[in-house]
Design an enzyme around this catalytic site. Structure first.
Site, PDB file in Angstrom:
ATOM      1  N   GLY A  80       7.752  -6.478   1.659  1.00  0.00           N
ATOM      2  CA  GLY A  80       6.471  -6.738   0.552  1.00  0.00           C
ATOM      3  C   GLY A  80       6.138  -4.671  -0.233  1.00  0.00           C
ATOM      4  O   GLY A  80       4.874  -4.912  -0.473  1.00  0.00           O
ATOM      5  N   HIS A 134       3.526   4.289   3.382  1.00  0.00           N
ATOM      6  CA  HIS A 134       1.752   4.049   3.593  1.00  0.00           C
ATOM      7  C   HIS A 134       1.401   3.326   5.120  1.00  0.00           C
ATOM      8  O   HIS A 134       2.153   1.949   4.490  1.00  0.00           O
ATOM      9  CB  HIS A 134       0.947   4.111   2.429  1.00  0.00           C
ATOM     10  CG  HIS A 134       2.102   3.238   1.489  1.00  0.00           C
ATOM     11  ND1 HIS A 134       2.580   2.727   0.895  1.00  0.00           N
ATOM     12  CD2 HIS A 134       1.641   0.996   2.121  1.00  0.00           C
ATOM     13  CE1 HIS A 134       3.221   1.720   0.177  1.00  0.00           C
ATOM     14  NE2 HIS A 134       2.669   0.267   1.228  1.00  0.00           N
TER      15      HIS A 134
END
Ligand code: AMP
Length: 113
Positions: free
Chosen positions: A92, A99
């Site tokens: 995803g 991050h």
């Protein structure tokens, strides 16, 4: 190649910053998935978790430590929170600068979607 998270880290793109130091920057996600949804990124461009190796692994440890500081700051530490790092299409991932998602303020479900 331009990278939106490099631009945020460099101050070339606006973001709702909540924390920064010499290694990491943290800012609120523009499309929050929880009452608290903050992204912690390294200033150094690392594409994703698949690009983590023995040399840059300390940076990732630092991101987790920053997430703990932010959780305290945001008041979500006592009830808990979730850290997510997505890799590639099936993971995803949509921004290819590593991050850590810091999600909190509601009960998370398992398994994740
Ligand atoms: P991922 O899908 O794991 O790559 O997560 C990327 C995240 O970045 C998504 O949750 C987006 O909502 C968020 N995002 C994308 N652009 C920005 C931006 N300019 N400022 C803040 N968050 C962003």
């Amino acid at each position: 190649m331009s990278c939106i998270f490099c631009e945020i880290a460099n101050g070339e793109r606006a973001a709702d910053l909540v924390y920064e130091d010499e290694i990491a920057v943290a800012f609120r996600d523009i499309n929050p998935q929880a009452p608290t949804h903050i992204l912690v990124i390294p200033r150094e461009h690392i594409a994703g978790p698949l690009s983590v190796d023995a040399d840059n692994a300390p940076i990732i440890g630092h991101l987790v430590a920053v997430a703990a500081k932010i959780a305290q700051q945001e008041g979500i530490a006592p009830d808990g929170y979730r850290l997510v790092i997505n890799q590639g299409r099936d993971g995803g991932q949509s921004v290819f600068h590593i991050h850590v998602h810091v999600l909190g303020g509601r009960r998370m479900s398992w398994p994740p979607g």
